[in-house]
Design a protein around this motif. Structure first.
Motif, PDB file in Angstrom:
ATOM      1  N   LEU A   2      12.128  90.194 -13.327  1.00 50.54           N
ATOM      2  CA  LEU A   2      11.269  91.127 -14.303  1.00 50.54           C
ATOM      3  C   LEU A   2      12.226  91.753 -15.310  1.00 50.54           C
ATOM      4  N   LEU A   3      12.081  91.374 -16.739  1.00 54.17           N
ATOM      5  CA  LEU A   3      12.833  92.248 -17.487  1.00 54.17           C
ATOM      6  C   LEU A   3      11.949  93.679 -17.985  1.00 54.17           C
ATOM      7  N   HIS A   4      10.388  93.337 -18.388  1.00 51.43           N
ATOM      8  CA  HIS A   4       9.702  94.432 -18.677  1.00 51.43           C
ATOM      9  C   HIS A   4       8.535  94.557 -18.104  1.00 51.43           C
ATOM     10  N   PRO A   5       7.692  95.348 -17.599  1.00 53.58           N
ATOM     11  CA  PRO A   5       6.226  95.106 -17.213  1.00 53.58           C
ATOM     12  C   PRO A   5       5.641  95.164 -18.571  1.00 53.58           C
ATOM     13  N   ALA A   6       4.236  94.985 -18.370  1.00 54.26           N
ATOM     14  CA  ALA A   6       3.348  94.860 -19.713  1.00 54.26           C
ATOM     15  C   ALA A   6       2.797  96.376 -19.926  1.00 54.26           C
ATOM     16  N   LEU A   7       3.043  96.724 -21.277  1.00 51.73           N
ATOM     17  CA  LEU A   7       2.271  97.794 -21.739  1.00 51.73           C
ATOM     18  C   LEU A   7       0.716  97.424 -22.021  1.00 51.73           C
ATOM     19  N   LEU A   8      -0.148  98.167 -21.450  1.00 47.81           N
ATOM     20  CA  LEU A   8      -1.496  97.669 -21.428  1.00 47.81           C
ATOM     21  C   LEU A   8      -2.201  98.659 -22.405  1.00 47.81           C
ATOM     22  N   PHE A   9      -3.389  98.164 -22.415  1.00 50.30           N
ATOM     23  CA  PHE A   9      -4.353  98.870 -23.402  1.00 50.30           C
ATOM     24  C   PHE A   9      -5.579  99.311 -22.833  1.00 50.30           C
ATOM     25  N   ASP A  10      -6.292 100.440 -23.280  1.00 44.51           N
ATOM     26  CA  ASP A  10      -7.577 100.692 -22.585  1.00 44.51           C
ATOM     27  C   ASP A  10      -8.620 100.560 -23.781  1.00 44.51           C
ATOM     28  N   THR A  11      -9.761  99.620 -23.018  1.00 41.65           N
ATOM     29  CA  THR A  11     -10.448  99.115 -24.234  1.00 41.65           C
ATOM     30  C   THR A  11     -11.622 100.415 -24.322  1.00 41.65           C
ATOM     31  N   GLY A  12     -11.348 101.339 -23.691  1.00 42.35           N
ATOM     32  CA  GLY A  12     -12.423 102.651 -23.879  1.00 42.35           C
ATOM     33  C   GLY A  12     -11.761 103.260 -25.267  1.00 42.35           C
ATOM     34  N   ARG A  13     -10.833 102.841 -25.564  1.00 41.31           N
ATOM     35  CA  ARG A  13     -10.135 103.463 -26.963  1.00 41.31           C
ATOM     36  C   ARG A  13     -10.432 102.845 -28.255  1.00 41.31           C
ATOM     37  N   ILE A  14     -10.938 101.491 -28.030  1.00 39.15           N
ATOM     38  CA  ILE A  14     -11.413 100.832 -29.109  1.00 39.15           C
ATOM     39  C   ILE A  14     -12.644 101.190 -29.777  1.00 39.15           C
ATOM     40  N   ILE A  15     -12.402 101.716 -31.161  1.00 31.45           N
ATOM     41  CA  ILE A  15     -13.631 102.331 -31.616  1.00 31.45           C
ATOM     42  C   ILE A  15     -14.406 101.337 -32.511  1.00 31.45           C
ATOM     43  N   PRO A  16     -15.774 101.280 -32.150  1.00 31.02           N
ATOM     44  CA  PRO A  16     -16.813 100.316 -32.864  1.00 31.02           C
ATOM     45  C   PRO A  16     -17.333 100.844 -34.182  1.00 31.02           C
ATOM     46  N   SER A  17     -17.544  99.958 -35.392  1.00 30.63           N
ATOM     47  CA  SER A  17     -18.099 100.453 -36.279  1.00 30.63           C
ATOM     48  C   SER A  17     -19.502  99.617 -36.957  1.00 30.63           C
ATOM     49  N   GLU A  18     -20.022 100.253 -37.770  1.00 31.82           N
ATOM     50  CA  GLU A  18     -21.323  99.677 -38.315  1.00 31.82           C
ATOM     51  C   GLU A  18     -21.105  98.286 -38.856  1.00 31.82           C
TER      52      GLU A  18
END
Length: 423
Positions: free
Chosen positions: A269-285
């Motif tokens: 393993l060189l690097h673990p994955a930097l992940l994302f939080d879908t709760g911070r995805i902002i919906p729009s009209e």
């Protein structure tokens, strides 16, 4: 159609995808108001179109490089506006032109009144020029397509990491080959006999691709260049940092950390994955969300292992970011990398940020895409930017990339001696 109205595409109706054309109309009445239209269909059958209103001069002529559009898809003097302003007939669809053998065919027309066509002309915009070789590659683990300029060479070589998801895009690779580079574009999964999806990435695959390029009989110089986009940006950084033979790296709207999937090399393993939080995805009209703030902060202690130590790389970097990238915060990532290199006493980089440009910076004169489905986010995402500024950024970026590679990729003979260098 009117026999006296003429629509001309200069210097020719047949050109390369990344070349501008002059659009001129003659034979109109003095000060006549008409609508100029452009229409095309991509590889999936999606229709893209644009329109603009123009007023002829006293001689009954319209020159798009001189005369302003009064209304429509864009306003003002924009010589290539009918191309970059084309939109899909359906929302959230991205223009797809991935097979280099399929030209981008655009029908230009001049209309008046209730859509009466006065003149039309077809612009065939080629992705691959005559004499450039196109060779499907199935060598060891490597799957992709190799493009070679005509002649014996030697030529500088570039590994194109254009796509990250399934399938393979040949567009950028073939257009670079037109300029005198040997270019290998590779897939990671979902292409040919490769797995349909993955849970981890192995840097060994890119090492194998680099060695394949370096051994090719048309390739000269000590090493190769790498060009990336989006997720493949961090893969390019890792290749430049850990693998030999990488002489120059172009990073376009990527990340400073290893993202989404853990990265391995030689089964470690060189690097673990930097992940994302879908709760911070902002919906729009609009129906397309903003993913810019979804990625976790790589500077937090629990995420620092994902950061790529680019100060260990020997070759130079060209960092290109868009100020209004709404997929993720590529401008902050670029600033982070510049600061890191400076902290380690390094000056082996150039950086540039394009105001009002969005995520997908590509070879110029294709339709601007404001939003489309994002495979990793699993939803429709805004890519950001404003069409006119984004189009201008692509023109500048494309020239900058070629200059960077010509300057930093050594070759036994100067690429400028090759007729393709000035094409």
């Amino acid at each position: 159609m009117s026999s006296q109205v003429r629509l001309k595409l200069l210097p020719s109706a047949r050109c390369l995808f990344d070349e501008p054309v002059q659009v001129k109309v003659a034979g109109l009445r003095s000060r006549q108001v008409v609508t100029m239209r452009a229409r095309s269909t991509d590889e999936r059958g999606m229709v893209f179109s644009s329109s603009a209103t123009y007023k002829a001069d006293g001689s009954g002529e319209i020159h798009l490089d001189r005369d302003p559009s009064l209304s429509g898809s864009y306003i003002g003097v924009e010589p290539m506006g009918l191309l970059w302003s084309m939109k899909a007939d359906r929302l959230h669809k991205r223009f797809q032109k991935n097979n280099s053998l399929n030209p981008h065919v655009v029908k230009f027309s001049v209309e008046e009144g209730e859509g009466r066509t006065l003149a039309e002309e077809t612009n065939e915009r080629l992705l691959i020029r005559d004499g450039v070789g196109r060779i499907p590659v199935k060598e060891g683990n490597v799957r992709g397509v190799l493009f070679t300029p005509p002649g014996d060479g030697p030529f500088p070589a570039v590994l194109d990491l254009y796509t990250f998801g399934g399938g393979l895009s040949e567009k950028r690779a073939s257009l670079l080959a037109n300029k005198g580079f040997v270019v290998l574009t590779v897939a990671l999964y979902g292409h040919d006999d490769m797995p349909k999806d993955i849970k981890e990435i192995h840097l060994d695959y890119f090492e194998e691709a680099i060695e394949f390029l370096r051994k090719h009989d048309k390739v000269g110089g000590k090493g190769i260049g790498i060009i990336s986009l989006s997720k493949s940006g961090d893969l390019a950084l890792s290749a430049a940092t850990y693998l030999s033979g990488v002489e120059a790296t172009v990073w376009i709207n990527g990340h400073s950390a290893n993202t989404i999937f853990p990265l391995y090399y030689k089964k470690s393993l060189l690097h673990p994955a930097l992940l994302f939080d879908t709760g911070r995805i902002i919906p729009s009209e609009s129906g397309a969300s903003i993913g810019k703030y979804a990625m976790n902060n790589p500077l937090l202690e629990e995420n620092k292992a994902s950061l790529i130590p680019i100060e260990k790389a020997k070759g130079p970097f060209l960092f290109l970011s868009s100020e209004e990238d709404m997929n993720w915060d590529s401008k902050t990532c670029m600033d982070m990398m510049v600061e890191r290199l400076k902290h380690h006493g390094k000056d082996n980089f150039e950086s540039m940020c394009y105001p009002r440009a969005g995520h997908y910076l590509e070879p110029p004169y294709g339709p601007y895409c404001p939003s489309s489905f994002h495979g990793l986010w699993g939803q429709r995402i805004q890519w950001g930017g404003e069409a006119r500024s984004h189009a201008a950024a692509e023109v500048h970026m494309w020239k900058k990339i070629q200059e960077f590679f010509r300057t930093n990729l050594s070759c036994d003979e100067e690429i400028n001696n090759n007729s393709f260098a000035s094409s």
